[in-house]
Every structure is written in structure tokens, then in C-alpha cells.
Design a protein around this motif. Structure first.
Motif, PDB file in Angstrom:
ATOM      1  N   LYS A  79      46.439  47.217   9.804  1.00 43.45           N
ATOM      2  CA  LYS A  79      46.225  45.793   9.544  1.00 43.45           C
ATOM      3  C   LYS A  79      47.237  44.945  10.323  1.00 43.45           C
ATOM      4  N   GLU A  80      48.486  45.400  10.386  1.00 43.12           N
ATOM      5  CA  GLU A  80      49.506  44.593  11.080  1.00 43.12           C
ATOM      6  C   GLU A  80      49.147  44.395  12.559  1.00 43.12           C
ATOM      7  N   ASP A  83      46.431  41.808  12.654  1.00 42.72           N
ATOM      8  CA  ASP A  83      47.036  40.477  12.457  1.00 42.72           C
ATOM      9  C   ASP A  83      47.685  39.992  13.747  1.00 42.72           C
ATOM     10  N   ASP A  87      46.889  36.614  15.743  1.00 37.80           N
ATOM     11  CA  ASP A  87      47.980  35.673  16.072  1.00 37.80           C
ATOM     12  C   ASP A  87      48.041  35.404  17.567  1.00 37.80           C
TER      13      ASP A  87
END
Ligand code: GLU
Length: 494
Positions: A79-80, A83, A87
Motif C-alpha cells: 500500500k505504501e 500511496d 502522491d
């Protein structure tokens, strides 16, 4: 060039058959492109370059740009990383019209796999069959059952927008695996079904995917899907000409944001990784890129990622912005530094307006401002410099007496400038004739040193204008006091 597959690259076809591409794909009423990253790590400029090209092509054709997160590899997808992709695209301003996650599309993959099985176009190969295949060293599939595509064993031909006509004989591929089970499609199936269902008209991706294309076209045909136009981009290479990777220290795009690059500079630079307009122009704003970018002019050879060039592009972008507009960003950058907090620096909006143009001359990125702060190279804007009086002495002088005389003159001349004339021009006008008469170095060196305490710094007129009248005069007085103390100390020597 493409391992295990016979490929015939038939000369330089350029955009043959796609003359209408730049103005929109009329065949299916509008261009749809996608950026399909796998969130298995922090992506670098080489990865985002694909997104940039897909975005520019969609926007210039008033089409749709889709973000598709290819996260079927559940062990490696995080998930990071997703993200970070979101971003990065947001920062770069690569706005997408739709976003999908493959992990949420399992039902669709299953539905279509079952349909293809029912139609006899793909089949379930049993665990025994798979084990037998593996034993023969042929297409070592998983040792449990798999779903294989019934290869019609034919030649597949496509017109790549960049590489021209490409033909593959797919016989060598055999009945390739497209899923481990109806709930576990692999890349070749998920990508194809998604491109079909999402109406993707132009598959723009790295050339490392060329060898996947014939398989994917066969699956497209089996699905009854229109074959998209392909554009396989040259690889982005590191300085040693191998594929750019983290091994070379390739950084996440958000790293460039964090160290103070401008997003339009990044976008501009990435657009040049494999494309150029065929003119001298290298600096483009977003609108200029959307207008000028031409997918059919993308080069075939690899594009080298060069951070120095990126810095140059950033500097060119900085130069094109009115410094007044950057003043408040510069102010917050300075004031949020550790040194500013430790030393309680004060910088007003007005002070930042005066400082901005001078500072921007010295840097290529906002990050360079941080470096100047760390090198204590901006200290003199915020606090009286400390130095040895002898540094005030111009090289030809034997003692500090001439420096004191010139500083005395400067002090009086500057004190006489009315506040509203306190700018670079007014200050220069008050000192220049005297400096010309007395020798520029003799006068300007001690004055500049009195203000900055540095061998290298902007000229004294610029410095005085930024420091303001009060601080300028205080610093000259401080220098005079220092000279006096030094002279007194000398006279006391035996
Ligand atoms: N997910 C693939 C990748 O990360 C891209 C697939 C495609 O563009 O077709 O390279």
C-alpha cells in the motif's frame, strides 16, 4: 534482440498507418491511454517517464488517461508504494481520469476466464500435465494445474508507433499460461482484459514489454477485443548505459519534490527522456509539452537519465518565474531550516522579496538553498558577521588605515540616502563615484567584507539593499570599531 522469439523489425516505419493519431483516434472515438505501474517499490523517473508520455498523448488528443495499479502480486505489492505513486502523480500534475486496482477486479478476470474456457479458447491443464511439461523442461509452469491459452501458432504483426512494423511467429510460445486458476490470472491476462474493458486505444509502455505483445495480441483476439495501437518506449538508462534502477541510486520522484525541484521541471525533463521536438527548444511548460509532444517522434535508442541535466532544466524553469512569486516559498524554506530555528533568524515578507532574486541567481533548485544554509553561506543576511579585522584590508594596502577611511566615507554617504532611495541603484549612486576615484577594490572590498564577512558574496550594493539601512550602517560601524581595536592593540605592542 528479443529472446526466444523470432522478431523482424522491418525498417523505420515511424508512424505509418497512424497519421491521424496525433489528432485523435477516430476509429473508436477518442484516445484512451493508461499508466500501469506495479506498486512493488518506489518508482523512479524511468518508470514515471512512461506515465508522462501516456498523459501527454491523452491530453493532446483530448482523451482519457487512466491509472491502473497492477497489484496482483500480493506478496510484493504494498500500500505504501501505491500511496507513493498517487502522491507522485499528484505532485507532477499528471491528473488521471480514472483509477483502478487489479486486486479489486478478480470477479471480472474470473468471468472472462470462464467464458474463454467455455469457448474452448483456453483450457485447464491438469497438475499431471504440468508436471510432465516441467519434466520435459518445456514451459516449466507451476507444478499444479494451470490455465493455458490455445495457441493458434501463427504470425502476429503489429505496427509499433515508435519501432515500426514488428512481426513475431508465436509458434515458439506454445500454449502459454495465462492464469494459475480462474482466481489467479497472471500478468498477460489481467493486462489484456483490463486494456479491453477500459477501452485503452494506445498502449504506451517500456520496450521491455515488446516480447509480451504477441501473447497479449493473441489473447486480445480471443476476447474479440480491438487491438490497441502500441508504442514501446526506449529504456531509460543510467550513466553506465544499463537500465536505470535503484542499484544506480535512482530515486523516487517524491525525493525530487522533497529536495526542492519544481514539478514542471521534472515533467519537462522526463518528457525529454526519449523525445525531442527536433528543434533547439528544450524548455517547455506543461501546455507547451501537451502541444508539442509527438509520440511518433520518440527515438528508438535508450535515453540516459542525467541529474545534472535535470538540474539545468530546473534552473531554466526557475529563471522563467518572477522571483517575487517565489519569495514566500523561499522565506518558508529558510525559516524552517534548523539553523534558522537555532539562531532565531528573522525574515520579513519584504526582506524575502529583496532576498529572492539574489538567492535565485546562486541556485539551480530550492534544495541548493538548504545547502547554502548548511554551509553557513546565508548567515550574514541574518546576523552580524564575525571576522578578523585584517580581512578588511585590500590586498595592496599595507595597513588598515585606508579601509577605515573608505568605510568612514561609505558610512556618511549611505547615511545620507533617503529611505525611499534605499535600493541597489540609490546605494550604488552614493558610493560609485568615490570608488572610481579611490580605486574600486580599495573601497568596495572593505565595504563588502564589513557587510558579509566572506571572501565571496554578492556585491556591497546588493548586500546593503537587502540588509536595509540600519543594519548596513551598524555593520560598517562594527567594522570601524574592530579596526580601531586592532590598531590600539598594535600600538600597545612593545
Ligand atoms: N505493470 C507493468 C509494469 O509495471 C506494466 C504493464 C503494461 O504497461 O502493459 O511494467
Amino acid at each position: 534482440m528479443i529472446s526466444g522469439i523470432r522478431a523482424f523489425l522491418k525498417g523505420n516505419f515511424g508512424a505509418k498507418g497512424h497519421a491521424g493519431a496525433k489528432t485523435g483516434d477516430r476509429r473508436r472515438g477518442g484516445v484512451v491511454t493508461r499508466f500501469a505501474p506495479s506498486p512493488t517499490g518506489l518508482l523512479h523517473a524511468g518508470n514515471y517517464r512512461t506515465g508522462v508520455f501516456a498523459y501527454l498523448y491523452a491530453r493532446q488528443n483530448k482523451g482519457k488517461f487512466i491509472l491502473r495499479i497492477e497489484d496482483t502480486d500480493t506478496a510484493r505489492s504494498k500500500k505504501e508504494y501505491e500511496d507513493n505513486i498517487v502522491d507522485s502523480l499528484k505532485w507532477l500534475g499528471l491528473e488521471y481520469d480514472e483509477m483502478y486496482r487489479q486486486s479489486e477486479r478478480g470477479g471480472l478476470y474470473r468471468q472472462y476466464l470462464e467464458k474463454l474456457i467455455a469457448e474452448g479458447k483456453v483450457y485447464v491443464s491438469s497438475a499431471e500435465e504440468e508436471t510432465a511439461r516441467a519434466a520435459k523442461g518445456e514451459n516449466p509452469g507451476p507444478r499444479k494445474s494451470a490455465i493455458r491459452f490455445k495457441n493458434p501458432n501463427k504470425k502476429v504483426r503489429f505496427d509499433d508507433l515508435i519501432r515500426g512494423e514488428i512481426e513475431f511467429d508465436t509458434t515458439d510460445l506454445g500454449d502459454f499460461v495465462i492464469a494459475k486458476s480462474v482466481t489467479e490470472p497472471i500478468f498477460h491476462f489481467a493486462v489484456v482484459l483490463d486494456d479491453f474493458l477500459m477501452g485503452v486505444t494506445h498502449v504506451i509502455r517500456g520496450e521491455d514489454h515488446i516480447s509480451n505483445t504477441p501473447r497479449q495480441i493473441l489473447v486480445m483476439e480471443a476476447l474479440g477485443a480491438p487491438i490497441p495501437t502500441y508504442a514501446h518506449l526506449p529504456l531509460v538508462l543510467a550513466h553506465d548505459r544499463s537500465k536505470l534502477s535503484k542499484r544506480h541510486g535512482a530515486k523516487a520522484i517524491t525525493h525530487y519534490r522533497d529536495i526542492g525541484f519544481m514539478r514542471d521541471a521534472l515533467l519537462n525533463y522526463m518528457a525529454l527522456l526519449g523525445w525531442n521536438p527536433g528543434t533547439e527548444q528544450e524548455i517547455f511548460d506543461r501546455a507547451g509539452l501537451i502541444k508539442t509532444f509527438d509520440l511518433s517522434k520518440v527515438q528508438k535508442g535508450g535515453a540516459i537519465f542525467n541529474e545534472e541535466k535535470l538540474r539545468w532544466v530546473n534552473k531554466e524553469h526557475l529563471k522563467r518565474v518572477d522571483p517575487a512569486l517565489l519569495a514566500s516559498d523561499i522565506r518558508s524554506r529558510i525559516l524552517s531550516s534548523e539553523r534558522a530555528r537555532d539562531l532565531k533568524w528573522n525574515l520579513t515578507d519584504e526582506g524575502a522579496q529583496r532576498l529572492a532574486p539574489v538567492l535565485l541567481e546562486r541556485v539551480s533548485t530550492f534544495g541548493d538553498i538548504d545547502a547554502l544554509i548548511t554551509a553557513q553561506d546565508l548567515d550574514y543576511y541574518f546576523a552580524e558577521p564575525a571576522y578578523d579585522a585584517l580581512s578588511l584590508k585590500w590586498k595592496e594596502d599595507v595597513d588598515l588605515a585606508p579601509a577605515a577611511r573608505h568605510l568612514d566615507y561609505a558610512k556618511a554617504a549611505l547615511a545620507g540616502i533617503p529611505d525611499k532611495r534605499w535600493d541597489e541603484e540609490g546605494i550604488k549612486a552614493a558610493i560609485w563615484p568615490y570608488a572610481e576615484a579611490e580605486g574600486r577594490g580599495n573601497v568596495l572590498w572593505p565595504l563588502r567584507y564589513a557587510l558579509s564577512g566572506k571572501d565571496r558574496s554578492p556585491n556591497p550594493f546588493t548586500l546593503a539593499a537587502i540588509l536595509g539601512k540600519v543594519a548596513t550602517i551598524q555593520r560598517i560601524e562594527q567594522a570601524l570599531r574592530l579596526i580601531k581595536t586592532t590598531a590600539d592593540a598594535k600600538t600597545q605592542l612593545p
